[in-house]
Design an enzyme around this catalytic site. Sequence first.
Site, PDB file in Angstrom:
ATOM      1  N   GLY A  56       0.889  -1.251  -0.082  1.00  0.00           N
ATOM      2  CA  GLY A  56      -0.139  -0.092  -0.245  1.00  0.00           C
ATOM      3  C   GLY A  56       0.954   1.513  -0.147  1.00  0.00           C
ATOM      4  N   HIS A  57       0.528   2.239  -0.083  1.00  0.00           N
ATOM      5  CA  HIS A  57       0.741   3.539  -0.019  1.00  0.00           C
ATOM      6  C   HIS A  57       1.794   4.038   0.842  1.00  0.00           C
ATOM      7  CE1 HIS A  57      -3.348   4.199   0.719  1.00  0.00           C
ATOM      8  NE2 HIS A  57      -2.386   5.348   2.199  1.00  0.00           N
ATOM      9  N   GLY A  58       2.954   5.100   0.848  1.00  0.00           N
ATOM     10  CA  GLY A  58       3.133   5.371   2.009  1.00  0.00           C
ATOM     11  C   GLY A  58       3.647   4.075   2.811  1.00  0.00           C
TER      12      GLY A  58
END
Length: 347
Positions: free
Chosen positions: A247-249
């Site tokens: 996922g993002h980040g």
Amino acid sequence: MKFSELVQKIGAKATKNSLELNPDSDMEIVGIAPIDDAKSGTISYIEGKKYASYVDKTGASALILPEDSGLQDKATARGIAWMAAPETRLVFAEAIALFYQPFLPQPQIHSTAVIDSTATIGKDCYIGAHVAIEAAVKIGDRVSIYPNVVIYPEVQIGNDTILHANCTIHERSQIGSNCVIHSGAVIGAEGFGFVPTPTGWFKMEQSGYTILENGVEVGCNSTVDRPAVGETRIKQDTKLDNLVHIGHGCTIGSNTAIAAQVGLAGGVKVGNNVLLAGQVGISNQAEIGDGAIATAKAGIHSNVAAGTMVTGIPAIPHKLFLKATAVYNRLPEMYQSLKELQKRSSP
């Protein structure tokens, strides 16, 4: 090649292995094989006690044996050449590399590739049919890009990296040297960022970066998302299996291995030398310490300390899980005992 030659070549490469050799056998080795299907002229290996019985029945001409296993005399008695090492699987992997090299195409740019005039292509690259390379892309030397790969603007790709057919690299992603991106993988696509409002979802644009350091491998149909701000980073020599979602980040440390169907929500931090088995799920912002292990299907909702093994949904320490499982298996018996006690205590 002769067995002695094979041992010499492995010994030159295997910095972690101290090899013991049976000097009385030096037959010709023509290939490698699994222990249960080995034929004359092949070499195989024994990994642990589970496979020790195969020394008595394998058709292999040579074996890599665990040191201090006591199997050397059995192999000698059957006329099997052997070497003994502390890490037999590693030595076998090195033997495979002597007999098999993956296909690498000759440098060329296919006539159907579409390359923006502002892109920079390094020396001795292979760019296959119907590849699309957009504006301001920078590609290093000896990069192989197989057919139908799409590379969005401002991507950077380091030397000796391989992009297999039909993978997609989104804008401003940075991929280091000696990386491998397998077919269908998507690097740097938008993270799942939506803000709830009284009238519906407001899309939060994902303006961040996705960075893969040197030696990272990403399996088929895996995805590594970019964040709204900042970066998603996978550090050096980490390996992702097929069907993995980052996922993002997220930040993934170095030398970490992530098996198939693992899913990481946004902002997860995974340390160095971590092992995540198949179908592990990790919730937002959780932190996994260095050297931790999550067994198959573990559901992780909070931080995991360094060096800890966790199991179950929700994930708990593995030893505690084993104790709980032992109790769970006795529930029918315990329920019957409870019913009998209730009968005895009733007036």
